[in-house]
Design a protein around this motif. Structure first.
Motif, PDB file in Angstrom:
ATOM      1  N   LEU A   1       6.336  -3.158  19.434  1.00 11.59           N
ATOM      2  CA  LEU A   1       6.657  -3.239  18.001  1.00 11.59           C
ATOM      3  C   LEU A   1       8.008  -2.604  17.764  1.00 11.59           C
ATOM      4  CD1 LEU A   1       3.612  -2.302  15.741  1.00 11.59           C
ATOM      5  CD2 LEU A   1       4.922  -4.418  15.765  1.00 11.59           C
ATOM      6  N   GLY A   2       8.760  -3.226  16.886  1.00  6.45           N
ATOM      7  CA  GLY A   2      10.068  -2.653  16.591  1.00  6.45           C
ATOM      8  C   GLY A   2      11.169  -3.270  17.417  1.00  6.45           C
ATOM      9  N   SER A   3      10.845  -4.286  18.184  1.00  5.48           N
ATOM     10  CA  SER A   3      11.894  -4.961  18.967  1.00  5.48           C
ATOM     11  C   SER A   3      12.261  -6.278  18.304  1.00  5.48           C
ATOM     12  CB  SER A   3      11.395  -5.201  20.387  1.00  5.48           C
ATOM     13  OG  SER A   3      10.219  -6.003  20.341  1.00  5.48           O
ATOM     14  N   ASP A   4      13.280  -6.959  18.869  1.00  8.77           N
ATOM     15  CA  ASP A   4      13.842  -8.136  18.215  1.00  8.77           C
ATOM     16  C   ASP A   4      12.899  -9.316  18.135  1.00  8.77           C
ATOM     17  OD1 ASP A   4      17.165  -7.510  19.531  1.00  8.77           O
ATOM     18  OD2 ASP A   4      16.195  -6.925  17.651  1.00  8.77           O
ATOM     19  N   ASP A   5      11.913  -9.400  19.014  1.00 11.65           N
ATOM     20  CA  ASP A   5      11.066 -10.597  18.973  1.00 11.65           C
ATOM     21  C   ASP A   5       9.840 -10.401  18.083  1.00 11.65           C
ATOM     22  OD1 ASP A   5       9.165 -10.294  22.087  1.00 11.65           O
ATOM     23  OD2 ASP A   5       9.654  -8.852  20.503  1.00 11.65           O
ATOM     24  N   ASP A   6       9.850  -9.326  17.260  1.00 22.66           N
ATOM     25  CA  ASP A   6       8.751  -9.148  16.289  1.00 22.66           C
ATOM     26  C   ASP A   6       8.810 -10.262  15.252  1.00 22.66           C
ATOM     27  OD1 ASP A   6       8.796  -5.493  15.901  1.00 22.66           O
ATOM     28  OD2 ASP A   6       8.380  -6.802  17.623  1.00 22.66           O
ATOM     29  N   PHE A   7       7.669 -10.648  14.758  1.00 22.28           N
ATOM     30  CA  PHE A   7       7.642 -11.593  13.644  1.00 22.28           C
ATOM     31  C   PHE A   7       6.550 -11.162  12.672  1.00 22.28           C
ATOM     32  CE2 PHE A   7       3.768 -13.854  14.823  1.00 22.28           C
ATOM     33  CZ  PHE A   7       3.678 -13.598  16.168  1.00 22.28           C
ATOM     34  N   THR A   8       6.734 -11.515  11.420  1.00 24.82           N
ATOM     35  CA  THR A   8       5.824 -11.049  10.364  1.00 24.82           C
ATOM     36  C   THR A   8       5.120 -12.220   9.710  1.00 24.82           C
ATOM     37  OG1 THR A   8       7.246  -9.160   9.945  1.00 24.82           O
ATOM     38  CG2 THR A   8       5.706  -9.744   8.198  1.00 24.82           C
ATOM     39  N   VAL A   9       3.850 -12.065   9.486  1.00 23.52           N
ATOM     40  CA  VAL A   9       3.034 -13.094   8.832  1.00 23.52           C
ATOM     41  C   VAL A   9       2.360 -12.466   7.626  1.00 23.52           C
ATOM     42  CG1 VAL A   9       1.117 -14.703   9.134  1.00 23.52           C
ATOM     43  CG2 VAL A   9       2.605 -14.171  11.067  1.00 23.52           C
ATOM     44  N   ARG A  10       2.227 -13.210   6.575  1.00 21.17           N
ATOM     45  CA  ARG A  10       1.628 -12.689   5.348  1.00 21.17           C
ATOM     46  C   ARG A  10       0.120 -12.888   5.386  1.00 21.17           C
ATOM     47  NH1 ARG A  10       0.227 -15.108   0.282  1.00 21.17           N
ATOM     48  NH2 ARG A  10       0.464 -13.683  -1.480  1.00 21.17           N
ATOM     49  N   ASN A  11      -0.601 -11.784   5.188  1.00 16.80           N
ATOM     50  CA  ASN A  11      -2.047 -11.831   4.936  1.00 16.80           C
ATOM     51  C   ASN A  11      -2.881 -12.420   6.077  1.00 16.80           C
ATOM     52  OD1 ASN A  11      -1.807 -10.597   2.488  1.00 16.80           O
ATOM     53  ND2 ASN A  11      -1.876 -12.472   1.286  1.00 16.80           N
ATOM     54  N   GLN A  12      -2.356 -12.370   7.309  1.00 20.30           N
ATOM     55  CA  GLN A  12      -3.177 -12.828   8.442  1.00 20.30           C
ATOM     56  C   GLN A  12      -3.040 -11.823   9.573  1.00 20.30           C
ATOM     57  OE1 GLN A  12      -2.366 -16.790   9.854  1.00 20.30           O
ATOM     58  NE2 GLN A  12      -2.031 -17.538   7.774  1.00 20.30           N
ATOM     59  N   LEU A  13      -4.170 -11.279  10.002  1.00 21.92           N
ATOM     60  CA  LEU A  13      -4.162 -10.362  11.144  1.00 21.92           C
ATOM     61  C   LEU A  13      -4.914 -11.051  12.284  1.00 21.92           C
ATOM     62  CD1 LEU A  13      -3.770  -7.618  12.522  1.00 21.92           C
ATOM     63  CD2 LEU A  13      -5.753  -6.779  11.277  1.00 21.92           C
ATOM     64  N   HIS A  14      -4.185 -11.370  13.333  1.00 25.64           N
ATOM     65  CA  HIS A  14      -4.788 -12.069  14.473  1.00 25.64           C
ATOM     66  C   HIS A  14      -4.972 -11.089  15.621  1.00 25.64           C
ATOM     67  CE1 HIS A  14      -4.263 -16.280  13.007  1.00 25.64           C
ATOM     68  NE2 HIS A  14      -3.388 -15.670  12.234  1.00 25.64           N
ATOM     69  N   VAL A  15      -6.171 -11.026  16.158  1.00 30.43           N
ATOM     70  CA  VAL A  15      -6.464 -10.114  17.268  1.00 30.43           C
ATOM     71  C   VAL A  15      -7.357 -10.822  18.270  1.00 30.43           C
ATOM     72  CG1 VAL A  15      -6.266  -8.032  15.854  1.00 30.43           C
ATOM     73  CG2 VAL A  15      -8.473  -9.175  16.075  1.00 30.43           C
ATOM     74  N   VAL A  16      -7.566 -10.142  19.400  1.00 33.57           N
ATOM     75  CA  VAL A  16      -8.366 -10.737  20.466  1.00 33.57           C
ATOM     76  C   VAL A  16      -9.719 -10.046  20.536  1.00 33.57           C
ATOM     77  CG1 VAL A  16      -8.477 -11.183  22.937  1.00 33.57           C
ATOM     78  CG2 VAL A  16      -6.289 -11.300  21.738  1.00 33.57           C
ATOM     79  N   VAL A  17     -10.761 -10.829  20.764  1.00 29.71           N
ATOM     80  CA  VAL A  17     -12.120 -10.281  20.826  1.00 29.71           C
ATOM     81  C   VAL A  17     -12.256  -9.385  22.045  1.00 29.71           C
ATOM     82  CG1 VAL A  17     -13.077 -12.192  22.182  1.00 29.71           C
ATOM     83  CG2 VAL A  17     -14.536 -10.951  20.566  1.00 29.71           C
ATOM     84  N   ASN A  18     -13.096  -8.357  21.888  1.00 25.85           N
ATOM     85  CA  ASN A  18     -13.396  -7.422  22.983  1.00 25.85           C
ATOM     86  C   ASN A  18     -12.182  -6.731  23.549  1.00 25.85           C
ATOM     87  OD1 ASN A  18     -16.163  -8.029  22.787  1.00 25.85           O
ATOM     88  ND2 ASN A  18     -15.912  -9.810  24.111  1.00 25.85           N
ATOM     89  N   ARG A  19     -11.160  -6.628  22.773  1.00 25.51           N
ATOM     90  CA  ARG A  19      -9.970  -5.883  23.206  1.00 25.51           C
ATOM     91  C   ARG A  19      -9.548  -4.954  22.080  1.00 25.51           C
ATOM     92  NH1 ARG A  19      -5.156  -9.486  25.127  1.00 25.51           N
ATOM     93  NH2 ARG A  19      -4.345  -8.756  23.138  1.00 25.51           N
ATOM     94  N   PRO A  20      -9.225  -3.695  22.393  1.00 22.56           N
ATOM     95  CA  PRO A  20      -8.813  -2.799  21.295  1.00 22.56           C
ATOM     96  C   PRO A  20      -7.445  -3.171  20.744  1.00 22.56           C
ATOM     97  CG  PRO A  20      -8.782  -1.640  23.414  1.00 22.56           C
ATOM     98  CD  PRO A  20      -9.289  -3.008  23.688  1.00 22.56           C
TER      99      PRO A  20
END
Lengths: 234, 223, 589
Positions: free
Chosen positions: B121-140
């Protein structure tokens, strides 16, 4: 003696009638605001999480160029007006519409004390947050389609930001002027400043991203003057 | 009246729910003792002709019992709760391999910033999306929670997860979802007139689906 | 009252005919009883107003987005076409809490009953400082006017909840509210002054002006509760005043106490507010517990079970109330370790409340219970307060609080202790001491009807809120239907709304009973409840100066069914055969 009285009468009448600007023939300033070169890319908007507006637009129309003509430019008389002239604000409101989760128009102007009517044409909550520096601000909501709210301003001020906090991409720019000589260009880039008394004026064209340009325009009595502005990407 | 908790899909839920149900049972017992007792006393000891009230100022043994039992009970509840709390909120409890995501609450949206391909986080390839949090199951995942303007609160009921987002602070909120699906995210701290609609979604993906989504996002960004 | 260098000699001050002008007798009175009644009338008006605001809120929650019947009278800035705007809904939420906490419950418990009861129940002719007492009421009045004014200013009323969290409360552009929030701060600072003056008076009076024989452990529990409450008020209110002034400064003069952009701390507001706010909620319950003790002993015709434990429980609650404030901030972002420490202290504060609950039950046990209207309300207090207290255990457990914080589970808890608790106790207390205030009795039949209907509808309103909270329903939400997971709960919201309207309507019975009994109620004798307290030796209504002769106290406060007397009560000032007068020393020894 009679001649003296007559001349005095004529002088007094002339003096009384002289300052009445409306009796002086009025002129116009017309022109077009153009854009040369490739317009800068507008920022992307993601409306996918707002069901009522999804699909309305994928970019924020900050710079809108149609056939070389630049829209949403505020053209107004910045200097040269006779001092002490108080113009009465019209009672017809200027309308700001929220539709497709965007402000239409995105740049607009009212006179001091002229009503600004804000309409919600979307079936979704919008709030209008105004943060002026010289006027009283407000932050009001319109949760229902068809709602109209009217506000007015007491001091001349340029570039008042209007914003929706529910849809952070929504921006509009409001100018409050203490005279009626202003216009905002549409898609065809054209503008007319009507009813100007003869004289030399400083006219400014203001765009929210591309900046300002000023030019000096002389309006003949009952005639027309033209002024054209050209913006380009910096 | 339904005292059951709705189903939840994070590793936090079993610990929280267990404490909830223990408290439910203990308080239900106390509730019955008091309410039934009051009702019984009201009926049994109502004024009747020829009956006099029993003149007494109290009973020390009773006082000791009903002081000690609640005191011991609450100590036990405290001891049960502390490790669960620490595991969820403890500043040292964030798993080191948790995937970081930036979530910034602002009137009235959640701006979610992803670290992009480099995972930083905080590097140039970060991108921002509005109102959507995408995560992976069974992974913290660890959310770096910030707020732009006023206090908001990051609340995902289906994960039993809540944390206030405070302007001027960056707070780590970690969680591990246990089932794929789309879950609602609500703001749980009054933040102004749009508070009632400050809604987002948490999309829990399998690893493959997440990669597919990520690829879509990065190619969109490149356009 | 003359101020002399000699110690106060109670024997020379006694009841006499009051021959002052109308203005001095009823409007600008220094008589603690009149001041108590003034607070009563003002607070009942604010109680009705706070309830009305709640009804408007419930309309929106029961029928989101629909035009409210009669809503057309509201201006466009609040409800265009009768449909509530979100910012108006938030102002209602804020002002319901503010009016109820500061202008209804607190003055009803303290301003009314501390004023009315303390001199009467300790055997004094009036408060230690009667003129300061008068000032205390007349300072509260402009505070109330300022708080009402907020509805009429541009931008509307305060919109950050009664808890006014910063930065929201400090930033007019974020709420759209400027004047309203400033009036809120100013009003509370002024009201705080009224409270501080009052509590200083109550403490001085209780310490110094007890009648001969009224030792500390012969004080009725209502007086103990008011005493400890007054200490809490004296220490807690200045913190709120300071915090409100800091907030006002952030709003208007450019300071940054709570604004992070220039180095301020939003959490500072929460710590300050809750350091006041938690003792405040004990201020809102302790006097009620005191009244309930007096009334349950009376209704059971038995001494209070465990009087000394009850006193220590009151003191314990008062003390522990200072070290639990962080439980309002478990999810706030403060150091999680504090979550554990505050959890422990919060768990412990459940214990003295449990002690009191069991002692009330012990009082009823083997009693000879008379179900007069005050007794009905007092028993309901115990039944409802225990629910509120038990729901608190869920929140005290920090992991569970992660889920239920800022949901309707909290709203249920608040209302079970404040309404099910304090307000029921107040209905009972007002009915119980009404004859001493006005010389007449409230109608008992309508009192019972009001009680029964209120009890039923009250539970229909607030019990389901536990379930709403457990399903994740957040607080302060204008339109829950925006969330899919809340949509199935809409019928429950509508049910609660209808029950609330019925609950509100039923209060008209109480209002009519209160007003009509004042003029047409059965005239009351000195002691219509056959109670043991000192106030019942005076005429009804109690005269100016209270006692014809300073009473002498011979007994503990709740000597009901005493074996040495034939009546089932033994007043505190009745000398039994063989009892000697206590040494005629002024109270304070």
């Amino acid at each position: 003696m009679k001649q003296l009285v007559l001349s005095a009468l004529v002088l007094v009448t002339a003096a009384a009638l002289g300052p009445l600007a409306k009796d002086r023939p009025a002129g116009n300033v017309t022109g077009t605001v153009k854009f040369t070169g490739t317009p800068p890319a507008n920022p992307k908007i993601d409306m996918s999480e707002e069901a009522a507006c999804a699909g309305s637009s994928t970019t924020d129309p900050v710079v809108t160029v149609t056939g070389g003509n630049l829209a949403n430019v505020l053209v107004y008389v910045k200097g040269g007006l006779p001092a002490g002239q108080a113009a009465t604000a019209p009672t017809t409101p200027t309308v700001l519409d929220q539709s497709g989760c965007l402000y239409h128009p995105r740049t607009l102007a009212v006179m001091v004390k002229q009503p600004l009517e804000i309409r919600n044409s979307d079936a979704v909550l919008h709030n209008i947050k105004a943060v002026p520096k010289k006027n009283r601000g407000f932050n009001i909501s319109q949760p229902v389609k068809g709602m109209k709210t009217t506000r007015s301003f007491t001091a001349a001020e340029l570039a008042i930001p209007l914003q929706c906090s529910v849809h952070g991409w929504m921006h509009a720019n409001l100018a409050v002027l203490d005279h009626p000589y202003f216009a905002v260009t549409g898609a065809d880039g054209s503008f007319t400043l009507a009813g100007l008394p003869a004289g030399t004026y400083e006219v400014e064209a203001w765009h929210e991203k591309l900046g300002t340009q000023t030019m000096s325009v002389t309006v003949p009595a009952a005639g027309a003057a033209s002024a054209n502005f050209t913006f380009s990407a910096k | 009246m339904d005292w059951m908790l709705p189903p939840a899909f994070s590793t936090f839920a079993p610990g929280i729910d267990r404490i909830y149900y223990v408290i439910l049972v203990l308080t239900a017992v106390a509730f019955v003792i008091v309410e039934a007792g009051l009702l019984w006393f009201a009926i049994q000891y109502r004024a009747r002709p020829g009956r006099k009230a029993h003149y007494t100022h109290g009973n020390v043994t009773a006082e000791i019992v009903w002081t000690a039992v609640p005191a011991v009970t609450v100590v036990i509840l405290g001891i049960m709760s502390a490790p669960v709390w620490n595991r969820i909120k403890g500043r040292d409890s964030v798993p080191p391999d948790a995937v970081p995501v930036g979530v910034r609450g602002q009137q009235f949206e959640w701006q979610v910033t992803y670290p992009g391909a480099d995972g930083q986080l905080g590097s140039d390839d970060d991108f921002t999306v509005r109102n959507q949090l995408h995560v992976v199951v069974n992974r913290p995942t660890v959310v770096r929670l910030t707020a732009e303007d006023v206090i908001h609160s990051f609340f995902v009921p289906a994960f039993r997860l809540k944390q206030d987002a405070v302007p001027g602070m960056e707070i780590n909120v970690w969680f591990e979802p246990t089932q794929t699906g789309r879950y609602e995210l609500a703001c749980a701290e009054l933040c102004g007139l749009g508070h009632y609609r400050m809604r987002a979604f948490v999309d829990v993906h399998t690893e493959e689906d997440y990669q597919r989504w990520l690829a879509e996002q990065t190619s969109n960004a490149a356009q | 009252m003359a101020t002399t260098a000699a110690p106060f000699d109670q024997a020379t001050h006694h009841a006499h005919v009051d021959d002052r002008s109308f203005l001095r007798k009823y409007l600008f009175s220094t008589d603690h009883k009149i001041i108590g009644i003034q607070f009563l009338l003002m607070s009942l008006l604010f109680l009705a107003l706070g309830g009305t605001l709640a009804m408007v809120m419930r309309w929106q929650l029961g029928y989101p987005g629909q035009a409210m019947p009669g809503g057309g009278i509201l201006p466009e800035t609040m409800a265009p076409g009768g449909i509530l705007l979100p910012e108006f809904y938030i102002a209602l939420v804020t002002m319901h809490g503010t009016f109820m906490v500061f202008f209804a419950i607190m003055p009803l418990l303290v301003g009314v009953f501390a004023n009315f009861l303390i001199p009467l129940k300790i055997g004094a002719p009036d408060m230690a400082f009667p003129r300061i007492n008068m000032a205390s009421f007349w300072i509260a009045v402009p505070a109330g006017i300022l708080m009402l004014a907020g509805f009429f200013v541009e931008g509307g009323h305060a919109g950050a909840g009664w808890t006014a969290y910063a930065p929201l409360s400090a930033l007019p552009e974020m709420t759209g509210v400027s004047w309203g929030q400033q009036l809120w701060c100013l009003s509370l600072v002024i009201l705080g002054l009224s409270s501080i003056l009052g509590s200083m008076n109550y403490i001085a009076t209780i310490i110094n002006m007890r009648a001969p024989g009224m030792t500390w452990f012969r004080l009725p529990l209502s007086i103990w509760a008011l005493f400890i409450t007054s200490i809490l008020v004296l220490l807690a209110i200045p913190i709120l005043s300071g915090a409100a002034i800091m907030l006002l400064f952030d709003q208007v003069i450019g300071t940054h106490f709570f604004l992070p952009a220039e180095g301020g701390q939003p959490l500072l507001w929460q710590h300050l507010f809750w350091f006041f706010g938690h003792p405040e909620v004990y201020i809102l319950i302790l006097p009620a517990m005191g009244f309930v003790s007096d009334i349950i002993a009376n209704g059971s015709r038995k001494p209070i079970f465990g009087y000394h434990s009850m006193v220590f429980a009151i003191i314990g609650i008062g003390f522990l109330g200072w070290v639990v404030w962080g439980h309002h901030m478990f999810q706030s972002g403060m150091n999680p370790t504090l979550g554990m420490t505050f959890m422990i202290s919060t768990m412990f504060i459940a214990v003295p409340s449990a002690i009191k609950t069991f002692n009330w039950m012990g009082t009823m046990w083997r009693g000879s219970i008379q179900f007069h209207v005050p007794m009905l309300h007092a028993i309901a207090f115990v039944a409802m307060f225990v629910i509120g207290g038990l729901s608190g255990v869920f929140m005290a457990a920090t992991p569970v609080d992660i889920y239920i914080h800022d949901t309707y589970f909290i709203v249920a808890h608040i209302h079970y202790v404040l309404f099910g608790g304090s307000l029921f106790a107040l209905f009972g207390a007002i009915t119980f001491w009404y004859p001493k205030m006005f010389g007449r009795l409230m109608n008992p039949f309508w009192g019972k009807v009001h009680f029964a209907l209120t009890f039923v509808f009250y539970n229909l309103v607030f019990w389901p809120m536990h379930e709403l909270g457990l399903k994740g329903h957040m607080r302060r939400i204008y339109d829950p239907s925006q969330y899919e997971f809340l949509q199935p709960l809409q019928p429950m919201n509508t049910f609660i709304t209808v029950s609330a309207f019925l609950l509100f309507a039923v209060q008209i019975i109480f209002a009519l009973n209160f007003i009509l009994s004042w003029f047409f109620g059965a005239k009351a004798g000195r002691n219509p409840w056959n109670d043991t307290g000192l106030e019942w030796s005076t005429p009804s209504p109690a005269p100016h100066g209270n006692f014809e002769r300073t009473p002498t106290v011979y007994h503990a406060p709740y000597e009901f069914s005493h074996p040495q007397v034939t009546e089932d009560f033994l007043p505190q000032d009745r000398q039994l055969e063989g009892q000697s007068r206590p040494a005629a020393a002024p109270a304070g020894h």
